[in-house]
Design a protein around this motif. Structure first.
Motif, short mmCIF file in Angstrom:
data_model
loop_
_atom_site.label_atom_id
_atom_site.label_comp_id
_atom_site.label_asym_id
_atom_site.label_seq_id
_atom_site.Cartn_x
_atom_site.Cartn_y
_atom_site.Cartn_z
N GLY A 70 57.63 -26.23 -1.59
CA GLY A 70 58.72 -27.18 -1.77
C GLY A 70 58.86 -28.20 -0.65
N TRP A 71 57.87 -28.27 0.23
CA TRP A 71 57.95 -29.21 1.36
C TRP A 71 57.54 -30.61 0.95
N VAL A 72 56.69 -30.72 -0.08
CA VAL A 72 56.20 -32.04 -0.49
C VAL A 72 56.48 -32.29 -1.96
N SER A 73 56.59 -33.55 -2.31
CA SER A 73 56.76 -33.95 -3.71
C SER A 73 55.43 -34.45 -4.24
N LEU A 74 54.93 -33.79 -5.27
CA LEU A 74 53.64 -34.15 -5.85
C LEU A 74 53.77 -34.22 -7.36
N THR A 75 52.80 -34.88 -7.99
CA THR A 75 52.76 -34.85 -9.45
C THR A 75 52.35 -33.44 -9.88
N SER A 76 52.60 -33.12 -11.12
CA SER A 76 52.32 -31.76 -11.61
C SER A 76 50.85 -31.39 -11.46
N HIS A 77 49.95 -32.32 -11.79
CA HIS A 77 48.52 -32.01 -11.74
C HIS A 77 48.01 -31.94 -10.31
N GLN A 78 48.56 -32.73 -9.42
CA GLN A 78 48.19 -32.61 -7.99
C GLN A 78 48.60 -31.24 -7.45
N CYS A 79 49.80 -30.82 -7.80
CA CYS A 79 50.31 -29.52 -7.36
C CYS A 79 49.44 -28.39 -7.90
N LEU A 80 49.05 -28.47 -9.16
CA LEU A 80 48.21 -27.44 -9.77
C LEU A 80 46.83 -27.40 -9.11
N PHE A 81 46.24 -28.56 -8.85
CA PHE A 81 44.92 -28.62 -8.22
C PHE A 81 44.94 -27.97 -6.84
N LEU A 82 45.94 -28.31 -6.02
CA LEU A 82 46.04 -27.74 -4.67
C LEU A 82 46.29 -26.24 -4.71
N SER A 83 47.04 -25.79 -5.70
CA SER A 83 47.29 -24.35 -5.86
C SER A 83 46.00 -23.61 -6.21
N CYS A 84 45.14 -24.26 -6.98
CA CYS A 84 43.87 -23.65 -7.37
C CYS A 84 42.92 -23.49 -6.18
N VAL A 85 43.02 -24.39 -5.19
CA VAL A 85 42.17 -24.30 -4.00
C VAL A 85 42.39 -22.95 -3.30
N VAL A 86 43.65 -22.52 -3.24
CA VAL A 86 43.99 -21.22 -2.63
C VAL A 86 43.30 -20.09 -3.40
N LEU A 87 43.28 -20.18 -4.74
CA LEU A 87 42.64 -19.16 -5.56
C LEU A 87 41.13 -19.13 -5.36
N VAL A 88 40.52 -20.30 -5.18
CA VAL A 88 39.08 -20.40 -4.96
C VAL A 88 38.67 -19.64 -3.70
N LEU A 89 39.43 -19.82 -2.61
CA LEU A 89 39.09 -19.19 -1.33
C LEU A 89 39.27 -17.67 -1.39
N THR A 90 40.30 -17.22 -2.11
CA THR A 90 40.48 -15.77 -2.29
C THR A 90 39.30 -15.17 -3.03
N GLU A 91 38.88 -15.86 -4.09
CA GLU A 91 37.77 -15.36 -4.90
C GLU A 91 36.46 -15.39 -4.11
N ALA A 92 36.28 -16.39 -3.24
CA ALA A 92 35.07 -16.46 -2.40
C ALA A 92 35.00 -15.25 -1.47
N SER A 93 36.14 -14.83 -0.94
CA SER A 93 36.18 -13.64 -0.08
C SER A 93 35.80 -12.38 -0.86
N VAL A 94 36.36 -12.24 -2.06
CA VAL A 94 36.09 -11.06 -2.90
C VAL A 94 34.61 -10.98 -3.25
N LEU A 95 34.03 -12.10 -3.68
CA LEU A 95 32.63 -12.10 -4.11
C LEU A 95 31.67 -11.91 -2.93
N SER A 96 32.05 -12.41 -1.74
CA SER A 96 31.23 -12.18 -0.54
C SER A 96 31.23 -10.69 -0.19
#
Length: 321
Positions: A70-96
């Motif tokens: 809630g610190w920044v105001s973004l469009t819905s798709h920008q917010c979704l894209f940035l949220s997915c980046v967090v998921l990508v890094l978690t999955e990279a750790s699991v697969l490694s």
């Protein structure tokens, strides 16, 4: 959360981010510079992959976690894209971690064919596949499994301010069913169960081999057991740090938003991020090769600092005369 709570959470996130970045850069330097021969060993290649993912948690995921609160105001798709980046890094750790477990399993069960099967080229290919799958699984919400169409959140009315820009939070755009059924059960728990099974087999076979081994082979098996214990510890810490947050998501999905307090949720987030800062410490205390490389890097840095200090004092004495 009270104002002091926000400040405490943000300060702790900053400290974790700094620890993640510094610690994991040191791991990469230790393997790539301090013990270059280890880059030919698949296990250490996968450890570098894990360290890169952990570094990116500190450099990208933690700052995004703070911003996506809630610190920044973004469009819905920008917010979704940035949220997915967090998921990508978690999955990279699991697969490694999964790649490391498979590598140790193959090394123990195919000791004579291991070097011909697990070549450097195949190791790099496996690392690439891990990261490609991380991106595919992490960005799955962009394909439609999200909250953007939920009535009352991002309105389809173009005149609404929410459709163009809104306070961006992770769970406002990423759906809880996705986080529980797909991300937790499918992308985290399933690989964790496979890894647990593999390590049980590894330790069982090491135990049998040590019982029946000759003195010459015993030293090698003990080294193998120590490394397996260290890697199993890394896996255990990952599970202990990430599962509480996902269990909270389960409670939120099945029992409603009042099932988990905001303070508890933020504690879970901090714990999950702290996992990336802890791994370099585990390597330092548990893996002798990395421990030795750390000491070499430290000696090199202190030598350079001493040289710089000496040169500075010489220049000052020359200019004073």
């Amino acid at each position: 959360m009270a104002d002091w709570g926000w400040v405490t959470y943000t300060v702790l996130e900053v400290l974790i981010a700094v620890a993640c970045c510094l610690g994991n850069v040191l791991v990469v330097c230790a393997v790539a510079v301090g013990i270059q021969d280890c880059l030919r060993e698949p296990t250490f290649c996968f450890l570098v992959s894990l360290a890169v993912a952990d570094f990116l948690v500190g450099a990208a995921a933690v700052p995004l976690a703070v911003l996506l609160d809630g610190w920044v105001s973004l469009t819905s798709h920008q917010c979704l894209f940035l949220s997915c980046v967090v998921l990508v890094l978690t999955e990279a750790s699991v697969l490694s971690l999964l790649a490391i477990a498979i590598d140790r399993y193959l090394r123990l069960h195919m000791p004579f064919r291991y070097k011909t099967i697990v070549t450097q080229r195949r190791t790099l290919l496996a690392m690439s596949i891990c990261w490609i799958f991380s991106f595919l699984l992490g960005f799955t919400p962009l394909l439609g499994w999200h909250n953007l169409s939920v009535v009352g959140y991002y309105s389809t009315n173009t005149s609404s301010t929410l459709s163009s820009s809104s306070q961006c939070t992770f769970l406002s755009v990423v759906s809880l069913p996705f986080m529980v059924y797909f991300n937790f059960l499918g992308c985290i728990m399933a690989p964790l169960l496979v890894m647990t099974f593999l390590y049980i087999i590894i330790f069982w076979n090491l135990h049998k081999s040590l019982k029946n081994s000759c003195p010459q082979a015993r030293a090698s098996l003990l080294r193998e057991k120590r490394l397996a214990c260290s890697l199993a510890l890394v896996l255990t810490l990952f599970a202990c740090c990430w599962i509480p947050l996902h269990l909270m998501n389960c409670l939120l999905l099945f029992c409603g938003p009042r099932a988990v307090t905001q303070g508890t949720l933020y504690t879970g987030i901090l714990l999950s991020h702290a996992n990336s800062a802890v791994n370099p410490v585990v390597y330092a205390f548990r893996i002798p090769k990395i421990q030795k490389a750390y000491s070499q890097i430290w000696k090199h840095l202190t030598l350079k600092l001493n040289c710089l200090t000496r040169n500075k004092s010489i220049r000052q004495s020359i200019t004073s005369h």
